[in-house]
Design an enzyme around this catalytic site. Structure first.
Site, PDB file in Angstrom:
ATOM      1  N   SER A  53     -58.372  -3.467   2.589  1.00  0.00           N
ATOM      2  CA  SER A  53     -57.518  -3.545   3.876  1.00  0.00           C
ATOM      3  C   SER A  53     -56.383  -4.399   3.175  1.00  0.00           C
ATOM      4  O   SER A  53     -56.341  -5.645   2.929  1.00  0.00           O
ATOM      5  CB  SER A  53     -58.138  -3.848   4.961  1.00  0.00           C
ATOM      6  OG  SER A  53     -57.174  -3.936   6.123  1.00  0.00           O
ATOM      7  N   TYR A 123     -55.155  -3.255  12.661  1.00  0.00           N
ATOM      8  CA  TYR A 123     -55.961  -4.033  11.812  1.00  0.00           C
ATOM      9  C   TYR A 123     -56.834  -4.974  12.611  1.00  0.00           C
ATOM     10  O   TYR A 123     -58.142  -4.882  12.111  1.00  0.00           O
ATOM     11  CB  TYR A 123     -54.750  -5.264  11.155  1.00  0.00           C
ATOM     12  CG  TYR A 123     -55.493  -6.370  10.356  1.00  0.00           C
ATOM     13  CD1 TYR A 123     -55.842  -5.755   9.169  1.00  0.00           C
ATOM     14  CD2 TYR A 123     -55.525  -7.470  10.631  1.00  0.00           C
ATOM     15  CE1 TYR A 123     -56.454  -6.771   8.090  1.00  0.00           C
ATOM     16  CE2 TYR A 123     -56.124  -8.436   9.723  1.00  0.00           C
ATOM     17  CZ  TYR A 123     -56.606  -7.979   8.527  1.00  0.00           C
ATOM     18  OH  TYR A 123     -57.070  -8.672   7.701  1.00  0.00           O
TER      19      TYR A 123
HETATM   20  O1  LIG Z   1     -41.475 -15.216   7.795  1.00  0.00           O
HETATM   21  C1  LIG Z   1     -42.196 -15.545   8.674  1.00  0.00           C
HETATM   22  C2  LIG Z   1     -43.457 -14.961   8.719  1.00  0.00           C
HETATM   23  C3  LIG Z   1     -44.189 -15.105   9.553  1.00  0.00           C
HETATM   24  N1  LIG Z   1     -43.957 -16.092  10.657  1.00  0.00           N
HETATM   25  C4  LIG Z   1     -44.899 -16.610  11.699  1.00  0.00           C
HETATM   26  O2  LIG Z   1     -45.921 -17.208  11.129  1.00  0.00           O
HETATM   27  C5  LIG Z   1     -47.241 -17.358  11.814  1.00  0.00           C
HETATM   28  C6  LIG Z   1     -48.268 -16.584  10.724  1.00  0.00           C
HETATM   29  O3  LIG Z   1     -47.777 -15.252  10.463  1.00  0.00           O
HETATM   30  P1  LIG Z   1     -48.485 -14.605   9.171  1.00  0.00           P
HETATM   31  O4  LIG Z   1     -47.688 -13.286   8.972  1.00  0.00           O
HETATM   32  O5  LIG Z   1     -48.428 -15.293   7.940  1.00  0.00           O
HETATM   33  O6  LIG Z   1     -50.009 -14.250   9.499  1.00  0.00           O
HETATM   34  P2  LIG Z   1     -50.639 -13.895  10.855  1.00  0.00           P
HETATM   35  O7  LIG Z   1     -51.255 -15.251  11.424  1.00  0.00           O
HETATM   36  O8  LIG Z   1     -49.700 -13.459  12.026  1.00  0.00           O
HETATM   37  O9  LIG Z   1     -51.841 -13.072  10.587  1.00  0.00           O
HETATM   38  C7  LIG Z   1     -52.573 -13.061   9.715  1.00  0.00           C
HETATM   39  O10 LIG Z   1     -53.582 -13.666  10.230  1.00  0.00           O
HETATM   40  C8  LIG Z   1     -55.128 -13.809   9.585  1.00  0.00           C
HETATM   41  C9  LIG Z   1     -55.397 -12.879   8.725  1.00  0.00           C
HETATM   42  O11 LIG Z   1     -56.383 -12.035   9.074  1.00  0.00           O
HETATM   43  C10 LIG Z   1     -54.141 -12.118   7.922  1.00  0.00           C
HETATM   44  O12 LIG Z   1     -53.834 -12.561   6.773  1.00  0.00           O
HETATM   45  C11 LIG Z   1     -53.030 -12.113   8.961  1.00  0.00           C
HETATM   46  O13 LIG Z   1     -53.120 -10.895   9.698  1.00  0.00           O
HETATM   47  C12 LIG Z   1     -46.962 -16.290  12.914  1.00  0.00           C
HETATM   48  O14 LIG Z   1     -46.628 -16.978  14.009  1.00  0.00           O
HETATM   49  C13 LIG Z   1     -45.522 -15.415  12.561  1.00  0.00           C
HETATM   50  O15 LIG Z   1     -44.666 -15.046  13.484  1.00  0.00           O
HETATM   51  C14 LIG Z   1     -42.715 -16.746  10.653  1.00  0.00           C
HETATM   52  O16 LIG Z   1     -42.135 -17.497  11.426  1.00  0.00           O
HETATM   53  N2  LIG Z   1     -41.750 -16.294   9.423  1.00  0.00           N
END
Ligand SMILES: O=c1ccn([C@@H]2O[C@H](COP(=O)(O)OP(=O)(O)O[C@H]3OC[C@@H](O)[C@H](O)[C@H]3O)[C@@H](O)[C@H]2O)c(=O)[nH]1
Length: 312
Positions: A53, A123
């Site tokens: 996945s 997901y």
């Molecule tokens: O460029 C970016 C990317 C992400 N973010 C923020 O950073 C935080 C983390 O985002 P990510 O995309 O890295 O990951 P998320 O925590 O949202 O999701 C993750 O959760 C746990 C796992 O199961 C997965 O790897 C993924 O779904 C979020 O609040 C997102 O909005 C930014 O501020 N800037």
């Protein structure tokens, strides 16, 4: 493989890459199969790490139906395989089963707060039903299952276009581009280094714990603190840019790992900065590799046909 086990890697290379495993090709204990778990698989194994996945939000939202098929049909196929050959199956579940949590930190007893029709549902609901399937196969068919709820993880060999926050911030900092913070940056996450996760998965697989176990590093930071930390570690002059908030973005997340400590004797050992420095080193090398190996097609000279006039 180093412990003498024969390992068959099954990948459809949607988010994985052959380069990530090519150094094992030729090893007598290693086999690589290009296969999608949405199709049945007939092999003989003792243990199945069902890690399939896409896990990065932009990747899993890119094709939500495919994400759902992987987590539902793919999980049924892997459970069917486990049943047929008598193997134990470990499901890579996720902290996303807790959704945008109202309990903090999240322990395994919490049922979660998930939007079933939101953009993340393919997901988080996919993984929730994958867990349901594991326990149905356990109860009805006697299949041995292990369920790891994996919290945010990072490390070398992440894809450059992964889209999750750690690789985004590191690449942006290394290239002098603005670090893109979604929303105010006050949302929190706790990041674990990949080797800690791998150790946790192996310990869980070989334990007698069949109920779900959180695997993560409980050191929590806001995303803004995290951006600043990466900028400092890279020594980058990049700005921090605030973009609009991602829909249904969990506002806080931090694992409660008491269960893993007590029942598996596991806890993360790699400090955040040490892990980040390793990831930074990796992405620096990747950027160099890309710069040296980029294929730039040469423009073709226009073909002019003789004897005919072109009318536009
Ligand atoms: O460029 C970016 C990317 C992400 N973010 C923020 O950073 C935080 C983390 O985002 P990510 O995309 O890295 O990951 P998320 O925590 O949202 O999701 C993750 O959760 C746990 C796992 O199961 C997965 O790897 C993924 O779904 C979020 O609040 C997102 O909005 C930014 O501020 N800037």
């Amino acid at each position: 493989m180093m412990d003498g086990h024969e390992v068959t890697v099954v990948d459809n290379f949607f988010t994985g890459r052959k380069r990530n495993v090519e150094h094992w090709i030729g090893h007598e204990n290693f086999e690589l199969i290009n296969h999608d778990v949405v199709e049945p698989l007939y092999i003989e194994v003792d243990q199945i790490y069902h890690l399939a996945s896409p896990a990065s939000p932009p990747n899993y939202m890119y094709n939500p139906i495919k994400t759902l098929k992987t987590n539902t049909i793919g999980t049924l196929n892997m459970l069917g395989l486990a049943k047929r050959v008598g193997a134990r199956l470990l499901l890579a579940s996720t902290s996303e089963v807790y959704g945008d949590p109202e309990v903090h930190p999240q322990n395994e007893e919490y049922w979660g707060h998930v939007n079933p029709i939101g953009p993340r549902a393919c997901y988080d609901e996919g993984k929730r039903v994958a867990e349901t399937m594991c326990y149905a196969y356990m109860k009805q068919e006697g299949v041995e299952v292990r369920v790891a709820r994996i919290f945010n993880t990072f490390g070398p060999r992440m894809h450059m276009n992964d889209g999750r926050v750690v690789s985004n911030f590191i690449l942006q900092a290394l290239q002098g581009e603005p670090l893109t913070v979604y929303g105010s940056g006050s949302q929190t996450r706790a990041f674990q280094y990949v080797s800690d996760l791998v150790n946790g998965l192996v310990v869980l697989m070989n334990s007698n714990v069949s109920s779900p176990v959180n695997l993560g590093n409980p050191e929590e930071h806001t995303i803004l603190e995290f951006a600043q930390l990466i900028k400092d570690l890279v020594g980058s002059g990049s700005e921090i840019q605030f973009l609009s908030e991602a829909q249904d973005d969990p506002q806080k997340r931090k694992p409660d790992i008491k269960k893993a400590k007590l029942m598996l004797g596991w806890e993360p050992v790699v400090p955040l900065e040490e892990g980040l420095n390793k990831a930074i080193h990796y992405f620096r090398k990747e950027l160099e590799y890309q710069a040296n190996n980029q294929y730039i097609p040469k423009p073709k000279p226009a073909r002019i046909k003789k004897g005919r006039t072109r009318h536009n």
